[in-house]
Design a protein around this motif. Structure first.
Motif, PDB file in Angstrom:
ATOM      1  N   MET A 179       9.708   4.095   3.526  1.00  0.00           N
ATOM      2  CA  MET A 179       8.258   4.618   3.241  1.00  0.00           C
ATOM      3  C   MET A 179       7.437   4.459   4.165  1.00  0.00           C
ATOM      4  O   MET A 179       6.420   5.360   4.602  1.00  0.00           O
ATOM      5  N   GLY A 180       7.724   3.720   5.326  1.00  0.00           N
ATOM      6  CA  GLY A 180       6.763   3.534   6.444  1.00  0.00           C
ATOM      7  C   GLY A 180       6.836   4.796   7.302  1.00  0.00           C
ATOM      8  O   GLY A 180       5.970   5.437   7.981  1.00  0.00           O
ATOM      9  N   ALA A 181       8.264   5.260   7.379  1.00  0.00           N
ATOM     10  CA  ALA A 181       8.330   6.378   7.891  1.00  0.00           C
ATOM     11  C   ALA A 181       7.932   7.589   7.420  1.00  0.00           C
ATOM     12  O   ALA A 181       7.276   8.412   8.150  1.00  0.00           O
ATOM     13  N   LEU A 182       7.956   7.741   6.146  1.00  0.00           N
ATOM     14  CA  LEU A 182       6.918   8.818   5.504  1.00  0.00           C
ATOM     15  C   LEU A 182       5.418   8.789   5.728  1.00  0.00           C
ATOM     16  O   LEU A 182       5.053   9.731   6.108  1.00  0.00           O
ATOM     17  N   ARG A 183       4.853   7.629   5.645  1.00  0.00           N
ATOM     18  CA  ARG A 183       3.630   7.595   6.278  1.00  0.00           C
ATOM     19  C   ARG A 183       3.422   8.027   7.688  1.00  0.00           C
ATOM     20  O   ARG A 183       2.578   8.870   7.855  1.00  0.00           O
ATOM     21  N   ALA A 184       4.245   7.653   8.614  1.00  0.00           N
ATOM     22  CA  ALA A 184       4.204   8.038   9.792  1.00  0.00           C
ATOM     23  C   ALA A 184       4.238   9.621   9.885  1.00  0.00           C
ATOM     24  O   ALA A 184       3.431  10.193  10.839  1.00  0.00           O
ATOM     25  N   ALA A 185       5.166  10.084   9.225  1.00  0.00           N
ATOM     26  CA  ALA A 185       5.325  11.413   9.203  1.00  0.00           C
ATOM     27  C   ALA A 185       3.853  12.128   8.441  1.00  0.00           C
ATOM     28  O   ALA A 185       3.750  13.297   9.064  1.00  0.00           O
ATOM     29  N   ASN A 186       3.389  11.591   7.762  1.00  0.00           N
ATOM     30  CA  ASN A 186       1.965  12.008   7.181  1.00  0.00           C
ATOM     31  C   ASN A 186       0.884  11.901   8.212  1.00  0.00           C
ATOM     32  O   ASN A 186      -0.454  12.110   7.722  1.00  0.00           O
ATOM     33  N   GLY A 187       1.074  11.122   9.320  1.00  0.00           N
ATOM     34  CA  GLY A 187       0.111  11.029  10.527  1.00  0.00           C
ATOM     35  C   GLY A 187      -0.490   9.464  10.423  1.00  0.00           C
ATOM     36  O   GLY A 187      -1.340   9.593  11.385  1.00  0.00           O
ATOM     37  N   HIS A 188       0.114   8.608  10.078  1.00  0.00           N
ATOM     38  CA  HIS A 188      -0.522   7.161  10.021  1.00  0.00           C
ATOM     39  C   HIS A 188       0.855   6.296  10.607  1.00  0.00           C
ATOM     40  O   HIS A 188       1.256   5.706   9.648  1.00  0.00           O
ATOM     41  N   ALA A 189       1.000   6.184  11.787  1.00  0.00           N
ATOM     42  CA  ALA A 189       2.152   5.477  12.363  1.00  0.00           C
ATOM     43  C   ALA A 189       1.999   4.109  12.036  1.00  0.00           C
ATOM     44  O   ALA A 189       2.862   3.427  11.733  1.00  0.00           O
ATOM     45  N   GLU A 190       0.736   3.384  12.416  1.00  0.00           N
ATOM     46  CA  GLU A 190       0.607   2.066  11.870  1.00  0.00           C
ATOM     47  C   GLU A 190       0.574   1.505  10.470  1.00  0.00           C
ATOM     48  O   GLU A 190      -0.341   2.383   9.932  1.00  0.00           O
ATOM     49  N   PRO A 191       1.098   0.478   9.901  1.00  0.00           N
ATOM     50  CA  PRO A 191       0.732  -0.039   8.604  1.00  0.00           C
ATOM     51  C   PRO A 191      -0.797  -0.375   8.472  1.00  0.00           C
ATOM     52  O   PRO A 191      -1.474  -0.627   9.312  1.00  0.00           O
ATOM     53  N   TYR A 192      -1.182  -0.004   7.355  1.00  0.00           N
ATOM     54  CA  TYR A 192      -2.506  -0.353   6.742  1.00  0.00           C
ATOM     55  C   TYR A 192      -3.063  -1.754   6.827  1.00  0.00           C
ATOM     56  O   TYR A 192      -3.898  -2.146   7.056  1.00  0.00           O
ATOM     57  N   GLY A 193      -2.014  -2.480   6.405  1.00  0.00           N
ATOM     58  CA  GLY A 193      -2.111  -3.793   6.083  1.00  0.00           C
ATOM     59  C   GLY A 193      -3.021  -4.147   4.977  1.00  0.00           C
ATOM     60  O   GLY A 193      -3.825  -5.015   4.964  1.00  0.00           O
ATOM     61  N   VAL A 194      -3.088  -3.384   3.858  1.00  0.00           N
ATOM     62  CA  VAL A 194      -3.924  -3.697   2.522  1.00  0.00           C
ATOM     63  C   VAL A 194      -3.257  -4.923   2.080  1.00  0.00           C
ATOM     64  O   VAL A 194      -2.082  -5.381   1.706  1.00  0.00           O
ATOM     65  N   ARG A 195      -4.392  -5.791   1.888  1.00  0.00           N
ATOM     66  CA  ARG A 195      -3.908  -7.337   1.257  1.00  0.00           C
ATOM     67  C   ARG A 195      -4.049  -7.455  -0.234  1.00  0.00           C
ATOM     68  O   ARG A 195      -3.087  -8.032  -0.685  1.00  0.00           O
ATOM     69  N   LEU A 196      -4.824  -6.786  -0.852  1.00  0.00           N
ATOM     70  CA  LEU A 196      -5.269  -6.937  -2.165  1.00  0.00           C
ATOM     71  C   LEU A 196      -4.617  -5.793  -3.030  1.00  0.00           C
ATOM     72  O   LEU A 196      -4.787  -4.625  -3.002  1.00  0.00           O
ATOM     73  N   TRP A 197      -3.970  -6.495  -3.953  1.00  0.00           N
ATOM     74  CA  TRP A 197      -2.985  -5.443  -4.916  1.00  0.00           C
ATOM     75  C   TRP A 197      -3.226  -6.149  -6.323  1.00  0.00           C
ATOM     76  O   TRP A 197      -2.935  -7.436  -6.385  1.00  0.00           O
ATOM     77  N   CYS A 198      -3.551  -5.520  -7.476  1.00  0.00           N
ATOM     78  CA  CYS A 198      -3.486  -5.733  -8.709  1.00  0.00           C
ATOM     79  C   CYS A 198      -2.361  -5.287  -9.482  1.00  0.00           C
ATOM     80  O   CYS A 198      -2.176  -3.900  -9.376  1.00  0.00           O
ATOM     81  N   LEU A 199      -1.778  -6.005 -10.357  1.00  0.00           N
ATOM     82  CA  LEU A 199      -0.752  -5.619 -11.251  1.00  0.00           C
ATOM     83  C   LEU A 199      -1.123  -5.390 -12.613  1.00  0.00           C
ATOM     84  O   LEU A 199      -1.354  -6.253 -13.545  1.00  0.00           O
ATOM     85  N   GLY A 200      -1.494  -4.078 -13.029  1.00  0.00           N
ATOM     86  CA  GLY A 200      -1.984  -3.636 -14.458  1.00  0.00           C
ATOM     87  C   GLY A 200      -3.513  -3.513 -14.693  1.00  0.00           C
ATOM     88  O   GLY A 200      -4.392  -3.847 -13.687  1.00  0.00           O
ATOM     89  N   ASN A 201      -3.973  -3.123 -15.695  1.00  0.00           N
ATOM     90  CA  ASN A 201      -5.196  -3.340 -16.067  1.00  0.00           C
ATOM     91  C   ASN A 201      -5.518  -3.239 -17.631  1.00  0.00           C
ATOM     92  O   ASN A 201      -5.118  -2.348 -18.151  1.00  0.00           O
ATOM     93  N   GLU A 202      -6.226  -4.133 -18.090  1.00  0.00           N
ATOM     94  CA  GLU A 202      -6.581  -4.341 -19.579  1.00  0.00           C
ATOM     95  C   GLU A 202      -5.264  -4.354 -20.389  1.00  0.00           C
ATOM     96  O   GLU A 202      -5.210  -3.566 -21.282  1.00  0.00           O
ATOM     97  N   ASN A 203      -3.890  -4.818 -19.856  1.00  0.00           N
ATOM     98  CA  ASN A 203      -2.848  -4.564 -20.635  1.00  0.00           C
ATOM     99  C   ASN A 203      -2.893  -5.276 -22.206  1.00  0.00           C
ATOM    100  O   ASN A 203      -1.927  -4.747 -22.835  1.00  0.00           O
ATOM    101  N   TYR A 204      -3.866  -5.623 -22.450  1.00  0.00           N
ATOM    102  CA  TYR A 204      -3.853  -6.402 -23.944  1.00  0.00           C
ATOM    103  C   TYR A 204      -4.514  -5.385 -24.684  1.00  0.00           C
ATOM    104  O   TYR A 204      -4.487  -5.695 -26.029  1.00  0.00           O
TER     105      TYR A 204
END
Length: 533
Positions: A179-204
């Motif tokens: 997937m990193g290679a796909l990102r690089a092919a799309n013009g962004h060679a370096e990883p973005y390093g996104v730290r914050l990820w949430c799993l779900g939203n109002e699953n209740y």
């Protein structure tokens, strides 16, 4: 359970909170309001992430027609006006819209991306503002990106763990990974390093196109997914969906070790007719209900952190969605709309909610207002290349600049209302039944105070929750301080709002303060910076 008339402060003080939490006491009394700052320093550090924002394609020109046009071209005025706010974090693709969002459609050449009818809010998702565009835009305005993954409860799309792993790898993986290679092919060679990820939203909830899950179902899936995602990238900080205390206990028990934040959602609501706020105290005092809900959940997190030995990296709360929603009279009924202007009473609502987050530092460590653009936004766009500031913009501007450091304990005494039943205040979201039984005595003046530079600087935010009467405030500080700077967001009309034609009807203006006393107009906000003599 026997219901009794009690003051909220008695309940708050009875809770066993962390020793570093500041106290906030208020009592209704005649005369002018007296605000006492009890100490010049504290250990209750403010996390600047409480001034975050959220983007969602909700068919109200937030993303398309707001941040970008349908072709994905950015509105330059939006970037120009948001950059000075120094927004700490930006959540996307956000809340309910994630149930129908397919990240793979939003990568690669724009001309090959196919628009779809968006099933949640009924608009069109053009996919021209996808992952790479969002991350590039965040860099331009100087904010940390936060990505929300749909986990398991979409009724229209099969979202798998492998799909989530691939998204994380696309964003953060080395270019040697698939997937990193796909990102690089799309013009962004370096990883973005996104730290914050949430799993779900109002699953209740069962609503629109997402399915209801039990706390057990959600927590077990959360534990599995979070472990796999952290194997993909050990540097992730994960957010799990919170709700009421019984749900939250289950999430902490089954999956807490993998999380950094537990999310909560609160919406104040306003009934509006011809710009007038009806039954104003039900809205202007509603943040007190939010605060009491937090006071139920903060001890749960404190207990979990102590048992888990998480002193250095405690699990904390993110108020992932909040604002003041308007239900506007349309001639035959009141209907929810995001298009109504932000008025002076929205200034008061926004400021009192930020005061709640400040007073509950450090347990509340993130909050994301919806939205920065259009909708209930800080900005309103005009065409594809222009925008102006709404009344709420100035609240975030002032708080971000002045309300930092650590929060201080406060005593407030002055005019207000006795016997406010919290269940009758206008709050939608993660409400606890035990809180709804509370009856409170609340002052018109709501405030928060912060300290910086080892007590050399104290900043105080004062909000007038009266819809009709100005309030005079006398400030008493712990030592010899002088007012060095003061700003006000006020208007003679509480219905005042900015518009395309009158862009500065509501704005922040510097004012002079003589001594330690100030008068605040109805629904007004004043922030004062004091320095030690």
């Amino acid at each position: 359970m026997k219901k009794a008339l009690v003051s909220c402060v008695i309940i708050v003080m009875s809770l066993q909170l962390a020793a570093q939490s500041p106290t906030y006491r208020q009592s209704v009394a005649d005369g002018i309001t007296v605000v006492k700052i009890l100490k010049k320093t504290s250990k209750a550090a403010v996390n600047p992430m409480i001034y975050g924002q959220m983007l969602e394609d909700c068919n109200d020109n937030v993303v398309y027609g707001g941040v970008v046009n349908n072709a994905g071209e950015e509105n330059p005025k939006v970037i120009e006006l948001l950059r000075p706010l120094n927004i700490p974090v930006m959540r996307w693709p956000a809340g309910t819209a994630i149930y129908d969002y397919d990240w793979r459609r939003g990568i690669g050449p724009k001309e090959k991306r196919t628009p779809i009818h968006e099933k949640v809010w009924g608009g069109t998702e053009y996919y021209t503002f996808g992952t790479d565009e969002f991350l590039s835009w965040c860099k331009k305005i100087g904010t940390e990106p936060y990505i929300n993954i749909c986990m398991g409860n979409s009724a229209v799309r099969d979202v798998t763990l492998d799909d989530a792993v691939d998204w994380v790898e696309y964003v953060n993986g080395a270019s040697t990974t698939p997937m990193g290679a796909l990102r690089a092919a799309n013009g962004h060679a370096e990883p973005y390093g996104v730290r914050l990820w949430c799993l779900g939203n109002e699953n209740y909830l069962r609503a629109i196109i997402h399915k209801e899950e039990t706390a057990e179902q959600y927590s077990d899936m959360l534990a599995r997914w979070s472990k796999r995602l952290k194997e993909t990238d050990p540097n992730l900080s994960l957010l799990g969906v919170g709700h009421v205390s019984t749900w939250n206990e289950e999430v902490l028990t089954r999956a807490g070790d993998e999380l950094d934040y537990l999310t909560l959602h609160y919406y104040l609501t306003s009934q509006v007719k011809d710009g007038e706020l009806l039954k104003p105290e039900k809205t202007l005092f509603a943040s007190a209900r939010v605060e009491e809900n937090l006071k139920v959940n903060i001890p749960l997190l404190k207990s979990y952190n102590e048992k888990s030995g998480r002193k250095k990296n405690p699990l904390r709360i993110s108020i992932d969605e909040w604002n003041n929603r308007h239900k506007v009279w349309g001639g035959d009924r009141y209907s929810f709309t995001r298009k109504d202007d932000r008025r002076m009473y929205d200034v008061a609502c926004t400021a009192t909610m930020l005061n709640v987050f400040l007073r509950n530092s450090p347990h509340v460590a993130m909050a994301n207002y919806i939205f920065p653009v259009n909708g209930h936004g800080l900005l309103k766009t005009v065409g594809e290349s222009d925008a102006y500031k709404s009344a709420s913009y100035h609240v975030f501007d002032l708080y971000r600049r002045y309300m930092a450091g650590s929060t201080l304990s406060i005593d407030v005494s002055g005019p207000g209302k006795n016997g406010i039943r919290l269940s009758e205040t206008n709050v939608e979201g993660d409400n606890e039944k035990s809180v709804d039984d509370m009856v409170c005595n609340l002052c018109y003046i709501d405030c928060a105070a912060t300290s910086a530079d080892k007590g050399k600087t104290i900043c105080v935010a004062l909000v007038n929750r009266s819809y009709t009467e100005q309030q005079t405030v006398s400030l008493r500080l712990p030592g010899r301080y002088k007012a060095a700077e003061a700003w006000a967001v006020e208007a003679d009309d509480v219905k005042a709002a900015n518009s395309r034609e009158e862009r500065d009807k509501v704005k922040a203006e510097r004012i002079d303060i003589v001594g330690h006393q100030v008068t605040i107009k109805p629904c007004g906000l004043i922030i004062i910076k004091f320095t030690k003599r």
